[in-house]
Design a protein around this motif. Structure first.
Motif, PDB file in Angstrom:
ATOM      1  N   LEU A  15       3.127   5.878  -2.839  1.00 31.87           N
ATOM      2  CA  LEU A  15       4.300   6.668  -3.204  1.00 31.87           C
ATOM      3  C   LEU A  15       4.458   6.802  -4.715  1.00 31.87           C
ATOM      4  N   ASN A  16       3.931   5.851  -5.477  1.00 28.88           N
ATOM      5  CA  ASN A  16       3.975   5.949  -6.934  1.00 28.88           C
ATOM      6  C   ASN A  16       3.156   7.131  -7.445  1.00 28.88           C
ATOM      7  N   LYS A  17       2.261   7.643  -6.629  1.00 28.89           N
ATOM      8  CA  LYS A  17       1.409   8.757  -7.014  1.00 28.89           C
ATOM      9  C   LYS A  17       1.932  10.102  -6.487  1.00 28.89           C
ATOM     10  N   VAL A  18       3.098  10.067  -5.839  1.00 26.77           N
ATOM     11  CA  VAL A  18       3.693  11.263  -5.233  1.00 26.77           C
ATOM     12  C   VAL A  18       4.902  11.684  -6.067  1.00 26.77           C
TER      13      VAL A  18
ATOM     14  N   ASN B  47      10.453  14.119  -5.672  1.00 24.06           N
ATOM     15  CA  ASN B  47      11.138  14.923  -4.662  1.00 24.06           C
ATOM     16  C   ASN B  47      10.366  15.003  -3.344  1.00 24.06           C
ATOM     17  N   GLU B  48       9.144  14.491  -3.302  1.00 20.46           N
ATOM     18  CA  GLU B  48       8.338  14.505  -2.075  1.00 20.46           C
ATOM     19  C   GLU B  48       8.119  13.109  -1.502  1.00 20.46           C
ATOM     20  N   GLN B  49       8.677  12.083  -2.145  1.00 17.27           N
ATOM     21  CA  GLN B  49       8.420  10.707  -1.721  1.00 17.27           C
ATOM     22  C   GLN B  49       9.002  10.382  -0.343  1.00 17.27           C
ATOM     23  N   TYR B  50      10.175  10.868  -0.025  1.00 14.77           N
ATOM     24  CA  TYR B  50      10.772  10.561   1.281  1.00 14.77           C
ATOM     25  C   TYR B  50       9.895  11.108   2.403  1.00 14.77           C
ATOM     26  N   GLU B  51       9.489  12.363   2.270  1.00 18.70           N
ATOM     27  CA  GLU B  51       8.648  12.977   3.297  1.00 18.70           C
ATOM     28  C   GLU B  51       7.305  12.255   3.412  1.00 18.70           C
ATOM     29  N   ALA B  52       6.718  11.894   2.276  1.00 19.22           N
ATOM     30  CA  ALA B  52       5.443  11.173   2.292  1.00 19.22           C
ATOM     31  C   ALA B  52       5.605   9.809   2.963  1.00 19.22           C
ATOM     32  N   ALA B  53       6.711   9.134   2.691  1.00 19.48           N
ATOM     33  CA  ALA B  53       6.959   7.824   3.314  1.00 19.48           C
ATOM     34  C   ALA B  53       7.080   7.952   4.826  1.00 19.48           C
ATOM     35  N   GLU B  54       7.734   8.999   5.287  1.00 20.26           N
ATOM     36  CA  GLU B  54       7.855   9.223   6.730  1.00 20.26           C
ATOM     37  C   GLU B  54       6.480   9.509   7.343  1.00 20.26           C
ATOM     38  N   ASP B  55       5.658  10.278   6.650  1.00 21.72           N
ATOM     39  CA  ASP B  55       4.310  10.571   7.137  1.00 21.72           C
ATOM     40  C   ASP B  55       3.455   9.304   7.188  1.00 21.72           C
ATOM     41  N   LEU B  56       3.576   8.446   6.176  1.00 23.83           N
ATOM     42  CA  LEU B  56       2.819   7.195   6.154  1.00 23.83           C
ATOM     43  C   LEU B  56       3.259   6.266   7.275  1.00 23.83           C
TER      44      LEU B  56
ATOM     45  N   LYS C 180       0.835  -1.210   0.000  1.00 22.90           N
ATOM     46  CA  LYS C 180       0.000   0.000   0.000  1.00 22.90           C
ATOM     47  C   LYS C 180       0.867   1.258   0.000  1.00 22.90           C
ATOM     48  N   VAL C 181       1.949   1.222   0.755  1.00 24.96           N
ATOM     49  CA  VAL C 181       2.852   2.380   0.798  1.00 24.96           C
ATOM     50  C   VAL C 181       3.467   2.595  -0.580  1.00 24.96           C
ATOM     51  N   ARG C 182       3.956   1.541  -1.204  1.00 29.88           N
ATOM     52  CA  ARG C 182       4.549   1.667  -2.547  1.00 29.88           C
ATOM     53  C   ARG C 182       3.541   2.207  -3.553  1.00 29.88           C
ATOM     54  N   ASN C 183       2.330   1.674  -3.511  1.00 29.60           N
ATOM     55  CA  ASN C 183       1.300   2.155  -4.436  1.00 29.60           C
ATOM     56  C   ASN C 183       1.002   3.628  -4.206  1.00 29.60           C
TER      57      ASN C 183
END
Length: 80
Positions: free
Chosen positions: A43-46, A49-58, A38-41
């Protein structure tokens, strides 16, 4: 296949076979798929340059100890 029971919530990990997944969900209808997929799916929509921050938020969401805390964090994630 591995499952974990925590207060009526289940996590399942399988190899994606449709028949196995269907049978598992018949027995455990509240089961959830492996979080990393679910996280990978998501992050594919982010933007890259914002994927690291989004991953930390998730991570804050799926590591929450209560459903209420997870929902609060999810709402903050949506607003962000």
């Amino acid at each position: 296949m591995v499952s974990r029971d925590r207060e009526g919530m289940f996590l399942r990990i399988n190899d994606g076979l449709a028949d196995v997944e269907e049978a598992f969900l018949d027995v455990y209808p509240k089961a959830d798929s492996y979080v990393i997929h679910k996280v990978r799916n998501t992050l594919n929509k982010v933007r890259k340059n914002e994927q690291y921050e989004a991953a930390e938020d998730l991570k804050v969401i799926y590591c929450s100890f209560t459903q209420k805390a997870a929902l609060t964090q999810f709402q903050a994630f949506q607003e962000k």
